[in-house]
Scaffold this motif. Structure first.
Motif, PDB file in Angstrom:
ATOM      1  N   UNK B 232       0.732  -1.220  -0.178  1.00 10.65           N
ATOM      2  CA  UNK B 232      -0.135  -0.042   0.077  1.00 10.65           C
ATOM      3  C   UNK B 232       0.933   1.344   0.103  1.00 10.65           C
ATOM      4  N   UNK B 233       2.063   0.930   0.541  1.00 13.17           N
ATOM      5  CA  UNK B 233       2.903   2.263   0.541  1.00 13.17           C
ATOM      6  C   UNK B 233       3.980   2.382  -0.688  1.00 13.17           C
ATOM      7  N   UNK B 234       4.524   1.470  -0.874  1.00 14.20           N
ATOM      8  CA  UNK B 234       5.794   1.371  -1.983  1.00 14.20           C
ATOM      9  C   UNK B 234       5.604   0.445  -3.126  1.00 14.20           C
ATOM     10  N   UNK B 235       5.951   0.919  -4.101  1.00 13.21           N
ATOM     11  CA  UNK B 235       5.632   0.286  -5.462  1.00 13.21           C
ATOM     12  C   UNK B 235       6.933  -0.436  -5.968  1.00 13.21           C
ATOM     13  N   UNK B 236       7.949  -0.501  -5.488  1.00 16.50           N
ATOM     14  CA  UNK B 236       9.249  -1.106  -5.845  1.00 16.50           C
ATOM     15  C   UNK B 236       9.128  -2.624  -5.854  1.00 16.50           C
ATOM     16  N   UNK B 237      10.021  -3.337  -6.577  1.00 19.48           N
ATOM     17  CA  UNK B 237      10.060  -4.736  -6.710  1.00 19.48           C
ATOM     18  C   UNK B 237      10.418  -5.518  -5.260  1.00 19.48           C
ATOM     19  N   UNK B 238      10.639  -4.830  -4.314  1.00 16.49           N
ATOM     20  CA  UNK B 238      11.131  -5.576  -3.036  1.00 16.49           C
ATOM     21  C   UNK B 238       9.983  -6.804  -2.662  1.00 16.49           C
ATOM     22  N   UNK B 239       8.583  -6.459  -2.900  1.00 17.77           N
ATOM     23  CA  UNK B 239       7.759  -7.429  -2.413  1.00 17.77           C
ATOM     24  C   UNK B 239       7.907  -8.568  -3.594  1.00 17.77           C
ATOM     25  N   UNK B 240       8.114  -8.096  -4.896  1.00 16.42           N
ATOM     26  CA  UNK B 240       8.325  -9.163  -6.086  1.00 16.42           C
ATOM     27  C   UNK B 240       9.369 -10.196  -5.530  1.00 16.42           C
TER      28      UNK B 240
END
Lengths: 283, 272, 382
Positions: B232-240
């Motif tokens: 919800x806060x970040x859009x970078x690929x960390x979660x990927x």
């Protein structure tokens, strides 16, 4: 057996747990008839106002939307899961069978958040589908798939696929191969054999899978919340917003309660409507 | 001599194609997320311009994820073990005895299969507020036990049905007391069902999100909740990157489970 | 349509069996599952109207053969003809074969009438004709009036009748029966066997019957194909299979037989003399062809062909010790130890009148094989 050794030991933990669950459901029922005190977590006196508010077009619409979403998801899931389940039962190669099984049910164990996030990357404006289509020159500007009902349905179908595959496979694998052989020997080609024998006999699995997919979709929260992005309102996203954005727990409770009643009503209705179909598969 | 399977080809080919396309749909997100995870840039683009492992490093170093992971393990260990103990006892009672309110109790304990998770979460949240115990580990664990119990119950019950009752009779005819029969015959024979039930419960509990979102607080935040908050806060690929780790570990666990127990048997999809 | 007579594949008629075009013909049909050969070059000709049984222990390949004829399996080699037409590559649903399955496989979601009508509907026959033929088929199996029942409302015997009616109503070129009696209890089984045989003869339908039960095979068949380990060992009438087994397997699989160790005295093309202790008996020569005099052979003796002789009777006899005596109702089975002449106890069957409690274990008796239907094979190592 008249003696029942250890009955108390075996059952009492389960009774305690069931009481906890029942108490939680009772708490929802109780809150749903209490007044909302803005700015406070405490609740006011008895009232039926929450339920009259539910009848406003906005909430009726949300309910209707949710039901449609669930029906669409369950239907598409059924259509996509059936061939996979059929292949799982029919494929003889052990390695191939294991691959299909693992590929189709791994998503079940990934959790809603990982799967929803993956679909955001697939569907987003800079996402996979749009990038591919644009680089191929098929489209000039990105297709809007995020924040749409179709996007939510696509992701939800993905969520309910594994359980549908499992239930259909269970149903299909209990059909004796000799029924199909008998039909074939009597002159039925593959399509006729499927339509008159395999499909009717697999109906119990279809009904179980469809009902479960419906219930799971109704329960889904992260997918409609993140992919719907506020544009696709479902009962689950509204309950969350009411609870954690406006702290209106009484209304959230009444919405949940209505949703629960609706789930059971739809499932009961479905069971009733499908009884003649299901009876086809009685063995 | 010739080989003849040709005659079934036209329809078979259509079927193979169809299943391949569907499996493609099922696996597409995992594939896309994997490509994304190796993208060097913080902004998503296909195909990535350059590749790196930095998002993996970041996802493993991110405090909320680390804490969520450990919290998740604590919750999962407690919830799945409690569910296994409660579920096994109840499945034994269900299988053997008739007692008052048996079907009511069974229906109630299986109902989380169809009760929306957010409803269970909200109900427990309100209940805890009424009892003024507050959110936190005990509440999260309770929610998880309630949610995974139906799966344990099903797994153990199927094993019990496949158990040859004459073995227990043989043991008691040889002079074993009911307790001895339970611990020397019944439970050892149930071990595969118990292990698979526990595993199933653990995986579901570790991944549970919706109900946990309602009943956890900052201190008891599990990994899925931490991931939800991140996305919800970040859009970078960390979660990927984290998702890739997730997918690989899960697929490995499933492959192992398939090797040792036969997933088909666990899920009751095998005819034989 | 290619017929065998056209191609000259059919040999000129030498016996009555091969005068007609075969209803089913297998030319060297082979089936492999992975590395295992389930069926090894099966050659078989079945005459129209014949009742042919595939008999053998489980795993012998009889069911594989049935599935190949039905079209549920693809052959890895060889050709299959039904009614003179090459069907090796014809899918099952175009082969016009009626099958009664072991568990009947009646469609549980259809009534009895719809089960029987199924094969007629697939053939696009018009409704009135279907109704007429279903009634006819129900009458044939004595189930008139059962039209609207569901299979689960029927007894095992009734289910089998429906399965038979369903298979016959399409007027199949061949009727395949896959162990159809194994699910029935003993008394019902006997009456169903009679009834099936009666219907089969009345309709004159070519029938292939798969069973592991030799009594069933011997009583019902016109010819029996005895199978083991993927091979057909012998194809012959029930009498011949029992009295003139072609090899050791058939001799020991069909009926009871005891093995006596003997020594070849002399052998010609037609007959051979075998010595067992002081006795010399005559056996067919063919199985021993090529063996030198003095070679070890195994003599197969049916229990009813071993006779007790009095000690003072003329002629040589073998001495045996009674090991065990089993009362079988109509007869008594005596198990005898023949010290040097048999590795295993030898079975002697005497009719019940022949004093049932005359012997005690340990008694010494004298026996002699009656010189009929004896057969010997080269001694097998191990």
């Amino acid at each position: 057996m008249t003696q029942r050794p250890f009955l108390g030991w075996l059952v009492s933990p389960a009774v305690l747990l069931a009481l906890g669950l029942a108490a939680a459901m009772a708490a929802i029922l109780q809150y749903s008839v209490r007044a909302y005190v803005p700015g406070s977590l405490d609740v006011g006196g008895l009232t039926f106002e929450n339920f009259t508010t539910l009848l406003r077009p906005f909430y009726l619409w949300a309910f209707w939307n949710t039901i449609l979403l669930c029906l669409m998801t369950a239907t598409f899931t059924l259509i996509l899961a059936y061939p996979v389940a059929y292949a799982l039962v029919r494929v003889n190669n052990k390695a191939l069978k294991s691959f299909i099984l693992i590929a189709s049910i791994t998503p079940l164990f990934l959790g809603e958040v990982v799967r929803t996030y993956s679909w955001m990357i697939v569907l987003g404006n800079n996402g996979f589908i749009n990038s591919v289509l644009m680089s191929l020159g098929i489209i000039d500007s990105p297709l809007q798939m995020m924040f749409t009902t179709s996007g939510v349905v696509a992701a939800l179908v993905h969520v309910t696929m594994p359980i549908m595959v499992i239930m259909l496979t269970a149903g299909l694998s209990h059909i004796d191969r000799n029924y199909e052989k008998a039909a074939e020997s009597l002159g039925a080609g593959p399509i006729r054999c499927f339509m008159t024998v395999t499909l009717p006999l697999s109906m119990p699995g279809v009904v179980a899978g469809f009902s479960t997919a419906f219930a799971w979709t109704f329960s889904a929260f992260a997918t409609p919340q993140l992919i719907g992005g506020g544009k696709v309102n479902t009962v689950s996203t509204l309950v969350y917003q009411l609870g954690f954005a406006s702290f209106n727990f009484p209304f959230a409770a009444s919405l949940s309660f209505a949703g629960l009643v609706m789930t059971f009503a739809v499932l009961a209705l479905m069971k009733r409507a499908m009884r003649p179909i299901e009876r086809l598969g009685e063995q | 001599m010739s080989s003849f399977p040709m005659r079934k080809h036209p329809l078979k080919l259509v079927g193979i194609l169809l299943v391949t396309v569907i499996l493609g749909f099922v696996m597409l997100p995992a594939v896309v997320v994997t490509i994304t995870a190796f993208n060097d840039k913080a902004i998503l683009a296909f195909p990535p311009q350059s590749y790196s492992l930095r998002w993996f490093a970041r996802s493993l170093a991110y405090d909320d994820f680390r804490k969520g992971f450990w919290n998740g393990l604590i919750v999962t260990a407690w919830a799945s073990t409690l569910a296994l103990a409660i579920g096994t006892g109840f499945a034994l009672a269900l299988h053997r005895y008739s007692f008052s309110l048996k079907s009511t109790l069974e229906g109630l304990l299986l109902s989380p299969l169809v009760i929306p998770h957010f409803t269970i979460g909200l109900g427990l949240l309100i209940l805890s507020a009424q009892l003024t115990v507050g959110r936190g580990f005990p509440l999260v664990i309770l929610a998880h036990v309630i949610l995974v119990l139906p799966f344990v119950l099903r797994s153990v019950f199927i094993s019990l049905q496949n158990l040859d009752g004459r073995l227990e009779m043989a043991a008691s005819s040889l002079g074993a007391s009911p307790g001895r029969v339970l611990f020397t015959v019944t439970l050892p024979l149930l071990v595969p069902g118990l292990v698979s039930g526990w595993l199933f419960a653990a995986i579901l509990s570790f991944n549970e999100f919706t109900a946990t979102l309602f009943v956890s607080n900052q201190a008891a935040q599990t990994l899925p909740v931490a991931m939800y908050n991140y996305v919800r806060e970040y859009a970078d690929p960390t979660l990927a990157a984290l998702s890739v780790i997730y997918i690989v570990v899960t697929a490995l666990l499933l492959t192992l489970a398939n090797l040792f127990f036969g997933l088909g048997k666990i899920l009751n999809v095998d005819a034989h | 349509m290619l017929t065998l007579t056209d191609t000259g594949l059919v040999e000129p008629a030498s016996q009555s069996l091969s005068t007609a075009r075969p209803a089913v013909q297998l030319d060297g049909v082979t089936k492999r599952f992975g590395n295992a050969t389930a069926l090894h070059e099966a050659w078989l000709k079945i005459v129209p109207g014949e009742f042919m049984t595939l008999l053998g222990p489980s795993g012998c390949g009889k069911t594989t053969l049935l599935n190949l004829i039905a079209g549920f399996l693809d052959a890895d080699g060889g050709e299959i003809f039904i009614d003179g037409t090459l069907v090796t590559e014809t899918p099952a649903h175009q082969r016009e074969i009626g099958i009664v399955f072991q568990n009947y496989a009646l469609f549980p979601h259809m009534t009895v009438a719809n089960n029987i009508a199924y094969g007629l509907k697939t053939r696009g026959i018009e409704a009135g004709e279907i109704r007429r033929r279903v009634e006819e088929a129900l009458a044939l199996v004595k189930l008139t009036g059962f039209d609207d029942r569901k299979p689960r409302q029927l007894s095992g015997g009734q289910q089998q009748r429906v399965a038979l009616a369903r298979a016959l109503v399409i007027r199949p070129k061949v009727l395949l029966l896959d162990e159809p009696f194994s699910a029935l209890d003993k008394n019902l089984r006997a009456s169903m066997q009679l009834e099936l045989k009666e219907i089969q003869q009345r309709l004159g339908v070519t029938t292939i019957f798969v069973t592991h039960d030799q009594a069933e095979a011997l009583s019902m068949s016109e010819r029996i194909a005895v199978m083991s380990a993927g091979r057909i060992h012998q194809i012959a009438g029930p009498q011949d299979v029992y009295r003139r087994p072609q090899d050791r397997f058939v001799a020991s699989f069909i009926g009871d037989a005891s093995v006596l160790s003997g020594r070849l005295v002399a052998v010609t093309e037609t007959a051979a003399q075998v010595a067992v202790g002081p006795l010399t008996v005559e056996v067919p020569g063919a199985p021993l062809a090529g063996l030198a005099a003095g070679a070890d052979v195994d003599l197969f003796v049916r229990p009813e062909h071993l006779v007790l002789v009095d000690q003072d009777a003329t002629g040589p006899a073998l001495n045996g010790i009674v090991k065990n005596q089993v009362f079988q109702g109509g007869h008594v089975d005596l198990y005898l130890e023949l010290a040097d002449h048999a590795a295993e106890p030898v079975l002697l069957r005497s009719s019940g009148a022949h004093s049932s409690s005359k012997f005690r274990s340990g008694d010494i008796v004298h026996v002699r094989p009656a010189s009929m239907d004896l057969i010997a094979f080269p001694k097998q190592d191990g």
